[in-house]
Scaffold this active site. Sequence first.
Site, PDB file in Angstrom:
ATOM      1  N   CYS A   1       0.842  -1.195   0.000  1.00 30.78           N
ATOM      2  CA  CYS A   1       0.000   0.000   0.000  1.00 30.78           C
ATOM      3  C   CYS A   1       0.881   1.250   0.000  1.00 30.78           C
ATOM      4  CB  CYS A   1      -0.875   0.027   1.233  1.00 30.78           C
ATOM      5  SG  CYS A   1      -1.817  -1.485   1.460  1.00 30.78           S
TER       6      CYS A   1
ATOM      7  N   LYS B   1      15.609 -18.100 -14.150  1.00 32.28           N
ATOM      8  CA  LYS B   1      15.890 -16.679 -13.897  1.00 32.28           C
ATOM      9  C   LYS B   1      16.956 -16.181 -14.861  1.00 32.28           C
ATOM     10  CE  LYS B   1      13.372 -15.652 -12.210  1.00 32.28           C
ATOM     11  NZ  LYS B   1      12.054 -15.882 -11.720  1.00 32.28           N
TER      12      LYS B   1
ATOM     13  N   ASN C   1      -0.818   0.620   6.429  1.00 29.22           N
ATOM     14  CA  ASN C   1      -0.088  -0.235   5.499  1.00 29.22           C
ATOM     15  C   ASN C   1       0.473  -1.391   6.323  1.00 29.22           C
ATOM     16  OD1 ASN C   1       1.713  -1.302   3.704  1.00 29.22           O
ATOM     17  ND2 ASN C   1       3.051   0.492   3.586  1.00 29.22           N
ATOM     18  N   GLY C   2       0.312  -2.626   5.877  1.00 27.91           N
ATOM     19  CA  GLY C   2       0.858  -3.756   6.639  1.00 27.91           C
ATOM     20  C   GLY C   2      -0.257  -4.619   7.214  1.00 27.91           C
TER      21      GLY C   2
ATOM     22  N   GLU D   1      14.818 -23.142 -10.860  1.00 28.32           N
ATOM     23  CA  GLU D   1      14.437 -21.735 -10.791  1.00 28.32           C
ATOM     24  C   GLU D   1      15.632 -20.826 -11.112  1.00 28.32           C
ATOM     25  OE1 GLU D   1      11.962 -20.060 -10.963  1.00 28.32           O
ATOM     26  OE2 GLU D   1      12.437 -18.097 -10.123  1.00 28.32           O
TER      27      GLU D   1
ATOM     28  N   LYS E   1       3.999 -10.006 -17.397  1.00 29.21           N
ATOM     29  CA  LYS E   1       3.933 -10.339 -15.975  1.00 29.21           C
ATOM     30  C   LYS E   1       2.835 -11.355 -15.697  1.00 29.21           C
ATOM     31  CE  LYS E   1       5.190  -9.966 -11.713  1.00 29.21           C
ATOM     32  NZ  LYS E   1       6.391 -10.755 -11.377  1.00 29.21           N
TER      33      LYS E   1
ATOM     34  N   GLU F   1      15.545 -15.828 -18.460  1.00 27.65           N
ATOM     35  CA  GLU F   1      14.592 -14.722 -18.611  1.00 27.65           C
ATOM     36  C   GLU F   1      15.254 -13.365 -18.758  1.00 27.65           C
ATOM     37  OE1 GLU F   1      10.807 -14.534 -15.981  1.00 27.65           O
ATOM     38  OE2 GLU F   1      12.338 -15.657 -14.910  1.00 27.65           O
TER      39      GLU F   1
ATOM     40  N   HIS G   1      23.568 -39.303 -18.448  1.00 24.24           N
ATOM     41  CA  HIS G   1      22.668 -40.026 -19.358  1.00 24.24           C
ATOM     42  C   HIS G   1      22.437 -39.249 -20.642  1.00 24.24           C
ATOM     43  CE1 HIS G   1      21.978 -43.065 -16.342  1.00 24.24           C
ATOM     44  NE2 HIS G   1      21.814 -42.091 -15.451  1.00 24.24           N
TER      45      HIS G   1
ATOM     46  N   TRP H   1      -3.480  -2.181  -1.500  1.00 22.70           N
ATOM     47  CA  TRP H   1      -3.266  -3.460  -2.178  1.00 22.70           C
ATOM     48  C   TRP H   1      -3.789  -4.500  -1.208  1.00 22.70           C
ATOM     49  CZ3 TRP H   1      -0.209  -8.035  -2.526  1.00 22.70           C
ATOM     50  CH2 TRP H   1      -0.210  -8.602  -3.797  1.00 22.70           C
TER      51      TRP H   1
ATOM     52  N   ARG I   1       3.815   1.141  -7.012  1.00 18.17           N
ATOM     53  CA  ARG I   1       3.866   0.117  -5.964  1.00 18.17           C
ATOM     54  C   ARG I   1       2.766  -0.913  -6.154  1.00 18.17           C
ATOM     55  NH1 ARG I   1       6.420   2.102  -1.107  1.00 18.17           N
ATOM     56  NH2 ARG I   1       4.978   0.965   0.210  1.00 18.17           N
TER      57      ARG I   1
HETATM   58  C1  F6R Z   1       9.144 -16.023 -14.132  1.00 17.99           C
HETATM   59  C2  F6R Z   1       7.744 -15.773 -13.983  1.00 17.99           C
HETATM   60  C3  F6R Z   1       6.785 -16.649 -14.680  1.00 17.99           C
HETATM   61  C4  F6R Z   1       5.552 -16.872 -13.811  1.00 17.99           C
HETATM   62  C5  F6R Z   1       4.489 -17.672 -14.558  1.00 17.99           C
HETATM   63  C6  F6R Z   1       3.288 -17.947 -13.691  1.00 17.99           C
HETATM   64  O1  F6R Z   1       9.929 -15.143 -13.417  1.00 17.99           O
HETATM   65  O2  F6R Z   1       7.369 -14.859 -13.293  1.00 17.99           O
HETATM   66  O3  F6R Z   1       7.367 -17.853 -15.024  1.00 17.99           O
HETATM   67  O4  F6R Z   1       5.949 -17.549 -12.671  1.00 17.99           O
HETATM   68  O5  F6R Z   1       4.071 -16.962 -15.701  1.00 17.99           O
HETATM   69  O6  F6R Z   1       2.746 -16.775 -13.210  1.00 17.99           O
HETATM   70  P1  F6R Z   1       1.818 -16.776 -11.935  1.00 17.99           P
HETATM   71  O7  F6R Z   1       2.643 -17.135 -10.769  1.00 17.99           O
HETATM   72  O8  F6R Z   1       1.263 -15.378 -11.865  1.00 17.99           O
HETATM   73  O9  F6R Z   1       0.742 -17.789 -12.187  1.00 17.99           O
END
Ligand code: F6R
Length: 607
Positions: free
Chosen positions: A2, A484, A99-100, A480, A602, A487, A503, A73, A27
């Site tokens: 928030c 990262k 906030n919190g 992961e 996103k 990406e 293998h 939020w 934010r």
């Molecule tokens: C990678 C990333 C994506 C999401 C994926 C699922 O950094 O952010 O791989 O993890 O698109 O997204 P959510 O978690 O919103 O279902």
Amino acid sequence: MCGIMGYVGPQQAATVLLDGLRRLEYRGYDSAGIAVANGAIAVLKAEGKIDRLQAVVDAVQPPGTIGIGHTRWATHGAPSDANAHPHTDASGKFVVVHNGIIENHQSLRDELVESGNVFTSETDTEILAHLVADAYDGDLVAAVRSVVDVAEGAYALVVMTEHEPRKIVAVRRVSPMVVGLGDGETFIASDIPAVLHRTKRFLIVEDGEMVVVDDSGVRITTIDGDPVERDVFVVDWDAGRAEKGGYEHFMLKEIYEQPAVVTETLTGRLDQDGSVWLADVTFDNDYARSLQSVWFTACGTAYHAGLVGAALFRKLLRIPTYVEYAHEMRYNEPLVGSESLTIAVSQSGETADTLAAARQARSQGSRMLALTNVVGSTLARDADDVLYTRAGPEISVASTKAYIAMLVAEYLIALRIGRVRGDVDKDLAAEIALGLNQLPGLLEEVLAREDAAIAAAEQIVDASDVYYLGRGLDYAVAMEGSLKLKEVSYLHSEAMPAGELKHGTLALITEGVPIIAVATQRALYDKTMSAVSEVKARGAHVIAVAYDDDVSIDREAHTVLRIPTAPDLIGPIVAAVPLQLVAYHVARMRGHDIDQPRNLAKSVTVE
Ligand code: F6R
């Protein structure tokens, strides 16, 4: 997270507040509101974007030169006009933004309802307005102080009352707050960018401090009232950098937020003995005992969180646990049914494939638990049970803090089920609780070692392929780390269980190829090291992630990213962070648009 605003000065407060709230939009928020005092207090709020609030404000044009504002939020209660801040007591004379999280909100609400207070929202914030009104005896500062004494949790709070019409009282308990010093005017904000165009001079409010603002200026004290001397902090950042809290990118800012995020995820949910309270996980003990299988379903980073969850569930609960990519599960005729729990993991709660897989599991009779960051998201609304990760809005497309929060939340679910079924005994529960409670400190230590991640990034920045290895929980974390890197740096990388290498993939390992080996699982350490020897024998350049007390790793690896020593069950969460930092720095060295990687969005709301 928030956004908070407060203003005392000569200008029309509504204009200053709305302008500040717009500058806090980055934010993330789902509703907004302001309160302006001019004798009486006018409260105006609206779900949705600030333009909606602007329309409401334009229609009313509340006069007044003192006020508070907020972008919300959602954490308690879905986004709505009613749940938007500010909140008032029944008389409307006390008004609060916050906030919190108030940890003990339920018991406080129960007491207030019992004593006749009527609530108009589902928020924990409204409790504060009622409590301040009840405690008020002619001194707003004293009333706020008494409320802070009973309201447990991590939060920032700003309060105003008609009874003392030229005063704002604010408190910081963990959640950030700054005071902007203008010429004859004072601003309160959760973040510098809200008022950076109005002043460069700030007082940074520290945890456990109270701020009183009136026409004579600003006074900072401890919550108990002892005066505090604070130097003025002169900001020389531009607005873009200020939004990122001084970091170059949101991704790095969010990586650095992780210790605080873990604290938020755990707040009010975990006792020292490993007992767990998860308000919206409503299945009963009989259900937990009757479970025959658990299915994690998710995509991308959330899927990798599912991999950790599944490894953890199998290890701790001895329940057959499966992880399926949501887009695969839909078409794989999964054998999920009424004896299964499906845990759908999604930061956004809006990923089309995850929604579809979760719905399919429910249609086959499975109970569905949504593990998500977004309150009121479609996944949360579809679910039988919800566990919110409380990571706050994540702006960088590459997920970091939401991932760590997902992992922590999975430990909480495992404890909740494991204690009931008896798979996790008292000692183990207490050990896991200790590890989780130590996690914020461990992550702080890793972040303090960013230079080591920069050095490792320099070693791989010019590579064309990078391979990540690990076993068990380390393999899940390696997956992961590899994603990262792909990406944000656009470097090709692959992760695999260390035992799989010989293998096939070993054919690709030649002189200088970088290998990142994660080695936190003591029981599997020697096995992982055998794979490391195999790649070293082919000339690979080995970077290992290993504990501080690992005395043999220097012989095995060319470079070691040290992490503080932790129990095997907690180590993989700690190990995720240097991998995030390496990915970030490789991308930075390659000059990429880190927060908005090419071709990625996103939230993926199409199949
Ligand atoms: C990678 C990333 C994506 C999401 C994926 C699922 O950094 O952010 O791989 O993890 O698109 O997204 P959510 O978690 O919103 O279902």
